[in-house]
Design a protein around this motif. Structure first.
Motif, mmCIF file in Angstrom:
data_model
loop_
_atom_site.group_PDB
_atom_site.id
_atom_site.type_symbol
_atom_site.label_atom_id
_atom_site.label_comp_id
_atom_site.label_asym_id
_atom_site.label_seq_id
_atom_site.Cartn_x
_atom_site.Cartn_y
_atom_site.Cartn_z
ATOM 1 N N LEU A 272 -36.971 -13.208 10.140
ATOM 2 C CA LEU A 272 -37.976 -12.165 9.855
ATOM 3 C C LEU A 272 -38.037 -11.090 10.885
ATOM 4 O O LEU A 272 -38.105 -10.059 10.728
ATOM 5 C CB LEU A 272 -39.222 -12.768 9.276
ATOM 6 N N GLY A 273 -38.267 -11.617 12.333
ATOM 7 C CA GLY A 273 -38.118 -10.861 13.293
ATOM 8 C C GLY A 273 -37.090 -9.841 13.274
ATOM 9 O O GLY A 273 -37.223 -8.582 13.736
ATOM 10 N N GLU A 274 -35.890 -10.265 13.266
ATOM 11 C CA GLU A 274 -34.670 -9.407 13.286
ATOM 12 C C GLU A 274 -34.927 -8.266 12.054
ATOM 13 O O GLU A 274 -34.507 -7.181 12.423
ATOM 14 C CB GLU A 274 -33.532 -10.290 13.149
ATOM 15 N N LEU A 275 -35.239 -8.811 10.909
ATOM 16 C CA LEU A 275 -35.343 -7.879 9.864
ATOM 17 C C LEU A 275 -36.351 -6.644 10.190
ATOM 18 O O LEU A 275 -36.252 -5.412 9.930
ATOM 19 C CB LEU A 275 -35.759 -8.675 8.528
ATOM 20 N N VAL A 276 -37.590 -7.233 10.700
ATOM 21 C CA VAL A 276 -38.576 -6.163 10.906
ATOM 22 C C VAL A 276 -38.053 -5.309 12.250
ATOM 23 O O VAL A 276 -38.292 -4.067 11.956
ATOM 24 C CB VAL A 276 -39.768 -6.968 11.422
#
Length: 322
Positions: A272-276
């Protein structure tokens, strides 16, 4: 003898304090229980905050710290809306013999300071809840979301948990997808592996029996399912990233400061951090992304900055190193 500063990061589960000099050396650390007066009660919260300060004042190898050397402090905390909470904090402060008055700021300001020494920028936090805020001239500006599980927290741990349950209960569930099995095991203790049929009533009963905030615990199952190749979990995480960046867009003004600090467990080490991060950089290519560091160190940095001394970036890095 050099001047010292005290910084605190006070949360619902722990209270952390550091005492540092203006070269960035941490001379004392203290940790105690949760200090949020709303969730813990004013009395227990003050006991925890006081215990963390006393532990920090005990110092380290150089021995106890002289309270008279403390020139500034900042306490980052939430839950001090109660009218008697700050008064209780001030009373406890004076009983400890700490100079001056306690300087209370929001936990969001401390989180931003733990990730950047800039005076302007934005912060996006996704943990149990979700919130974004602008920092303007070193102070808190407009905020978006952070409305709690019932009214908001889009893309947060709570939101992920709720979406996982909804997906599990949708008709036509793929029995080979691991998400439903993980959700069912957590809520009911029953495995769904290879089964088309879901015990809808059992899952709903277990979900509604939980405190709403505890739905955030299912976020770990979404992350685990995504790592196991779950299509449904991947779709949930992609939607959560969209929600979080939409929240950030409500307050982020790149011309006022290109720095965006990312905080909260969901943005630190998961996809999720990478996507954000990818979404942010695609939308605002000039953005400088940072991650939160030590909250207590960030509070100590704010305290040092309040002295009006021009400190180098190396001091910020030393104070906020996790």
């Amino acid at each position: 003898m050099s001047d010292l500063v005290l910084g605190m990061d006070v949360g619902g589960t722990s209270s952390r304090a550091v005492i540092a000099d203006l070269d960035g050396r941490i001379l004392g650390r203290g940790t105690a229980g949760g200090g949020n007066p709303t969730s813990r009660g004013v009395g227990p919260a003050m006991t925890a905050i006081g215990a963390a300060i006393e532990a920090a004042l005990a110092g380290g190898a150089e021995g106890p710290i002289d309270r008279a050397r403390l020139r500034a402090n900042v306490i980052g905390a939430a839950g001090f809306g109660a009218t008697d909470a700050y008064a209780a904090l001030a009373t406890m402060w004076h009983e400890l013999g700490v100079p001056g008055e306690p300087v209370l700021v929001g936990d969001v300001e401390v989180a931003f300071a733990s990730g950047s020494d800039a005076l302007d920028g934005s912060i996006l936090i996704a943990g149990t809840g979700g919130v974004a805020a602008a920092i303007i001239g070193g102070t808190l500006g407009p905020m978006a979301d952070g409305l709690g599980w019932m009214l908001g927290d889009h893309g947060s741990g709570y939101w992920l948990g709720r979406e996982a349950i909804r997906r599990t209960l949708q008709p036509g569930r793929d029995p080979a997808d691991p998400l439903g099995d993980l959700v069912s095991q957590r809520l009911t203790g029953t495995s769904l592996t290879g089964e088309w049929v879901v015990d809808r009533l059992a899952i709903l009963t277990a979900a509604y029996a939980l405190e709403p905030v505890r739905l955030s615990e299912i976020a770990a199952d979404v992350v685990a399912a995504d790592e196991a190749g779950s299509r449904q979990a991947g779709e949930i995480l992609a939607s959560a990233a969209d929600e979080l960046v939409t929240t950030l867009a409500g307050i982020h003004r790149p011309d006022d400061g290109p720095v965006v600090v990312l905080g909260g467990g969901l943005l630190s080490s998961t996809r999720l951090g990478e996507l954000v991060a990818d979404h942010i950089l695609a939308r605002w290519p000039r953005t400088t992304l940072r991650h939160t560091g030590s909250g207590a160190g960030g509070a100590a940095w704010l305290a040092a900055r309040n002295l009006g001394i021009d400190l180098p970036a190396s001091v910020h890095a030393a104070l906020t190193r996790s």
